[in-house]
Design an enzyme around this catalytic site. Structure first.
Site, short mmCIF file in Angstrom:
data_model
loop_
_atom_site.label_atom_id
_atom_site.label_comp_id
_atom_site.label_asym_id
_atom_site.label_seq_id
_atom_site.Cartn_x
_atom_site.Cartn_y
_atom_site.Cartn_z
N CYS A 267 6.01 54.28 39.51
CA CYS A 267 4.84 54.67 38.71
C CYS A 267 3.69 53.77 39.16
O CYS A 267 3.86 52.85 39.94
CB CYS A 267 5.11 54.43 37.24
SG CYS A 267 6.56 55.28 36.64
N HIS B 142 28.73 74.56 66.02
CA HIS B 142 29.79 74.01 65.13
C HIS B 142 29.56 74.38 63.68
O HIS B 142 30.02 73.70 62.77
CB HIS B 142 29.86 72.49 65.31
CG HIS B 142 30.18 72.09 66.72
ND1 HIS B 142 31.45 72.12 67.23
CD2 HIS B 142 29.37 71.75 67.74
CE1 HIS B 142 31.41 71.75 68.51
NE2 HIS B 142 30.16 71.52 68.85
N GLU C 288 9.46 68.88 52.17
CA GLU C 288 8.90 68.05 51.10
C GLU C 288 7.51 68.50 50.65
O GLU C 288 7.09 68.17 49.55
CB GLU C 288 8.88 66.58 51.48
CG GLU C 288 7.90 66.18 52.54
CD GLU C 288 7.86 64.66 52.75
OE1 GLU C 288 7.96 63.91 51.77
OE2 GLU C 288 7.76 64.25 53.90
N ASN D 265 6.45 49.93 35.24
CA ASN D 265 6.97 50.56 36.46
C ASN D 265 8.29 49.87 36.76
O ASN D 265 8.35 48.65 36.90
CB ASN D 265 6.00 50.38 37.63
CG ASN D 265 6.61 50.90 38.94
OD1 ASN D 265 7.41 51.82 38.93
ND2 ASN D 265 6.26 50.27 40.05
N GLY D 266 9.37 50.67 36.83
CA GLY D 266 10.69 50.09 37.12
C GLY D 266 11.74 50.80 36.29
O GLY D 266 11.50 51.85 35.72
N LYS E 202 9.30 67.11 56.74
CA LYS E 202 7.91 67.46 56.43
C LYS E 202 7.84 68.84 55.76
O LYS E 202 7.18 69.04 54.76
CB LYS E 202 7.07 67.45 57.71
CG LYS E 202 6.84 66.10 58.33
CD LYS E 202 5.84 65.23 57.64
CE LYS E 202 6.33 64.23 56.67
NZ LYS E 202 7.25 63.19 56.99
N ARG F 287 1.76 57.41 43.56
CA ARG F 287 3.00 56.72 43.14
C ARG F 287 3.77 57.52 42.10
O ARG F 287 4.89 57.17 41.74
CB ARG F 287 2.68 55.33 42.58
CG ARG F 287 1.96 54.41 43.54
CD ARG F 287 1.60 53.11 42.88
NE ARG F 287 2.78 52.39 42.47
CZ ARG F 287 3.46 51.58 43.26
NH1 ARG F 287 3.05 51.40 44.50
NH2 ARG F 287 4.54 50.98 42.85
N LYS G 202 5.01 58.55 46.51
CA LYS G 202 4.82 57.95 47.83
C LYS G 202 5.75 56.77 48.06
O LYS G 202 6.25 56.57 49.17
CB LYS G 202 3.37 57.46 47.97
CG LYS G 202 3.05 56.83 49.31
CD LYS G 202 3.14 57.84 50.44
CE LYS G 202 2.80 57.23 51.78
NZ LYS G 202 3.07 58.21 52.87
N TRP H 177 6.08 58.63 37.36
CA TRP H 177 7.11 59.41 38.03
C TRP H 177 8.35 59.25 37.15
O TRP H 177 8.88 58.15 36.98
CB TRP H 177 7.40 58.89 39.43
CG TRP H 177 8.34 59.79 40.20
CD1 TRP H 177 8.02 60.90 40.91
CD2 TRP H 177 9.75 59.65 40.30
NE1 TRP H 177 9.14 61.47 41.47
CE2 TRP H 177 10.23 60.72 41.10
CE3 TRP H 177 10.68 58.74 39.80
CZ2 TRP H 177 11.58 60.89 41.41
CZ3 TRP H 177 12.03 58.91 40.11
CH2 TRP H 177 12.45 59.98 40.89
N GLU I 171 12.75 65.03 61.39
CA GLU I 171 11.45 64.67 60.79
C GLU I 171 10.63 65.93 60.50
O GLU I 171 10.04 66.08 59.44
CB GLU I 171 10.70 63.73 61.71
CG GLU I 171 9.28 63.41 61.31
CD GLU I 171 9.15 62.77 59.93
OE1 GLU I 171 10.17 62.36 59.36
OE2 GLU I 171 8.02 62.72 59.42
C1 AGP Z 1 8.25 60.74 54.14
O1 AGP Z 1 7.39 61.83 54.39
C2 AGP Z 1 8.70 60.70 52.70
N1 AGP Z 1 7.60 60.65 51.83
C3 AGP Z 1 9.75 59.65 52.44
O2 AGP Z 1 10.93 60.12 53.03
C4 AGP Z 1 9.50 58.21 52.94
O3 AGP Z 1 9.54 58.16 54.34
C5 AGP Z 1 10.62 57.32 52.39
O4 AGP Z 1 10.56 57.33 50.99
C6 AGP Z 1 10.57 55.88 52.91
O5 AGP Z 1 9.39 55.26 52.47
P1 AGP Z 1 8.97 53.87 53.14
O6 AGP Z 1 8.73 54.13 54.60
O7 AGP Z 1 7.73 53.47 52.41
O8 AGP Z 1 10.10 52.89 52.94
#
Ligand code: AGP
Length: 611
Positions: A2, A507, A491, A100-101, A488, A27, A606, A74, A484
């Site tokens: 958060c 497979h 998400e 936050n936590g 993208k 966040r 994030k 969050w 990757e």
């Molecule tokens: C990446 O697009 C995602 N938002 C997520 O997988 C991110 O890479 C992951 O949470 C790791 O975050 P960090 O690099 O800040 O540790």
């Protein structure tokens, strides 16, 4: 994960809080709320949904204040709802808290407090802390001692900020396991989950450590250690400015950050490369060249996109430094009792430097007396501060939840570390290193060529935007890129997308292929090219729709594919620095077409600061 913000001073408190929350909304954005104190009276307003919902509610019915707190959530414990939104108040309604936590023992505390007659208004773990504080606020204990007593009862992680009608000029904060920074101003002071909330107000920042508390008034900030003794903490000057955290001419942060990549790459290479093959990785701290020359094994631990960067690192480290390399997902690494010996180099890769599992992973390594080298984008972040050496990726603030420029700057840092290790271990000659440096210097210009295909990628994205699924395949260096690209897509557009090593299709996954299935095939010229062509033929034989990523001029590939996106000729081991870009754009334009919130995708945040 958060976002918390607090302000005491002469500015318009509501405006400072709402702008701060806007900058922290990456966040978490399930709900937002504020609490202010005006002439000793507490006002609390909170709304479920994005920050703009709270803003609209406040427009109609603003609140005043000399100080205040804000929170963007969050959801961890308790669904997104008005009642579960922060700030939370005690039974008297005179104390407000944001957090936050995660409080791990909240359930037993809640039962105990309810038996004592406390009335809970939410399902959150946070609310137990404000009722505990209410319990301990007796004439014998001052506010800070009562807060200290409260925190002794809880297990878990917290960054908390509290205001109350009992002490209307003060904000009280404490940190354990979740980030918290204090901004020092003239006749005003700030607190927040990260610096972004204070940019434009102050550059004098104090980073709080675990176990520390502070009492913040307009005139002063007094820090305390876990024993309650006053601490003298030196502020750091943080040179961020608002242009770095505003969208500029772009509609979304993600778009800005995708198109910033050539500039970031150019800037990073200019700072990290010197004459005669000099590679300047910054302060490697504990890691001398002699230390690094003795490394026989590398374990990388990371999450999400950063884990994908680690997978690319494995190919580079093993091929050019001949060092055995394992890549772990942090949430597995931290619990698997990995075999670590003194010749193992443990690395962490992280954009935010606050990912709970990755932070726990480095603490696990350090508990076994192994130093940790991290690759990180945020100076002074928890992981940067707890590592024994850090290579900063210097991508600048990345606000979009989907990581883009941070990923390619991680790859640049890893490739430079690869060459540095190859120099130290003499696994590449100076001539070979110089050749690779020369190839690396062409990357920013080649990134610009790739991004110039934006309209072509947008058309392809719109053509396949309503697909049920996507499959991404690649081999060698391009296999992590396939993962990757799929991340993208899933998400930010919420389309189910999976990446596979192309050799794995037969497979099982090939059963998924039909005329509705777009398959992104990364088939750049290099060692695995012929094998990739065979895989593309297999997809074609089953009527899959082929979106190929290939090397300019490859007519053979163009004939096979339904759509092609080109990259300019490049040394094959540097292809991941280019092939990631069109896949970022593919996901971005798909999400736009589907009306998704590109910068703040549902359910995500994030920085994942809880496990
Ligand atoms: C990446 O697009 C995602 N938002 C997520 O997988 C991110 O890479 C992951 O949470 C790791 O975050 P960090 O690099 O800040 O540790």
């Amino acid at each position: 994960m958060c976002g918390i913000v607090g302000y005491v001073g002469n500015k318009d408190v509501l405006s400072v809080l709402l702008v701060g929350l806007e900058r922290l909304s990456y966040r978490g954005y399930d709900s937002a709320g504020i609490a202010t104190l005006a002439q000793g009276e507490l006002f609390v307003r909170k709304e479920v949904g994005k920050l703009r919902t709270l803003g609209a509610a406040l427009e109609g019915k603003p609140v005043r204040g000399e100080l205040g707190l804000g929170h963007t959530r969050w959801a961890t414990h308790g669904a997104p709802s008005q009642e579960n939104s922060h700030p939370h108040t005690d039974c008297s309604g005179r104390i407000a808290m944001v957090h936050n936590g995660i409080i791990e023992n909240y359930h037993e505390l809640r039962q105990q407090l309810m038996r004592e007659g406390h009335i809970f208004k939410s399902d959150t773990d946070t609310e137990v802390m404000v009722h505990l504080l209410e319990r301990y606020l007796t004439p014998e204990l001052n506010f800070l001692d009562a807060l200290r007593r409260t925190l002794k009862d809880v297990r878990g992680s917290y960054a908390v900020a509290i205001i109350s009608e009992m002490l209307p000029g003060s904000i009280f904060v404490a940190r354990q396991g979740s980030p918290l920074v204090v901004g020092l101003g003239a006749d005003e002071n700030f607190v927040a989950s990260d610096v972004a909330a204070m940019v434009g107000h102050t550059r004098d920042i104090v980073y709080m450590e675990d176990g520390e508390m502070a009492a913040i008034t307009k005139q002063a900030v007094v820090f305390y250690n876990v024993a309650g003794e006053e601490l003298i903490k030196q502020p750091q000057v943080v040179e961020w400015d608002t242009t770095q955290i505003d969208k500029g001419d772009y509609d979304y942060y993600m778009a800005k950050e995708i198109f910033e990549q050539p500039t970031v790459a150019r800037s990073v290479l200019s700072r990290k490369l010197g004459p005669g093959g000099l590679i300047n990785l910054g302060d490697l701290g504990h890691f001398s060249k002699a230390d690094l020359s003795k490394v026989t094994r590398i374990i990388i631990q990371a999450c999400g996109t950063s884990w994908h960067a680690g997978l690319v690192a494995k190919y580079w480290f093993e091929k050019y430094t001949r060092t055995y390399t394992e890549v772990d997902i942090s949430s597995e690494f931290r619990y698997r009792s990995a075999i670590l010996d003194p010749s193992t180099l443990v690395m962490a890769i992280t954009q935010s430097g606050e990912t709970a599992d990755t932070l726990a992973g480095i603490r696990e390594a350090k508990s076994k007396f192994l130093p940790v080298l991290s690759i990180c984008n945020v100076e002074k972040s928890s992981i940067a501060r707890e590592s024994d050496g850090v290579i900063f990726t210097e991508a600048g603030p990345e606000i979009g939840v989907a990581s883009t420029k941070a990923y390619t700057s991680q790859l640049l840092a890893i490739y430079l570390l690869t060459l540095y290790l190859a120099q130290v271990k003499w696994t590449l000659s100076p001539e070979e290193v110089q050749t690779k440096i020369n190839d690396l210097k062409t990357i920013p210009g080649k990134m610009e060529i790739v991004l110039a295909q934006n309209d072509q990628v947008k058309r392809i994205a719109q053509r396949f935007a309503h697909s049920r699924d996507y499959i991404y395949i690649g081999r060698g260096f391009d296999y992590p890129t396939a993962l990757e690209g799929a991340l993208k897509m899933k998400e930010i557009s919420y389309i189910h997308a999976t990446g596979y090593p192309a050799g794995e299709l037969k497979h099982g996954p090939i059963a998924l292929i039909d005329e509705e299935m777009p398959v992104v095939c990364i088939a750049t010229k290099g060692y695995w090219y012929e094998k990739m062509l065979s895989n593309i033929q297999e997809v074609k034989a089953r009527k899959g729709m082929i979106i190929a990523l290939g090397t300019e001029g490859d007519d053979n590939l163009a004939r096979l594919a339904d759509e092609v996106i080109w990259i300019p000729p490049v040394a094959e081991d540097l292809a991941p620095l280019l092939t990631a870009l069109p896949l970022q754009l593919l996901a971005y334009h798909t999400a736009i077409k589907l009306g998704c919130d590109v910068d703040q995708p549902r359910n995500l945040a994030k920085s994942v600061t809880v496990e």
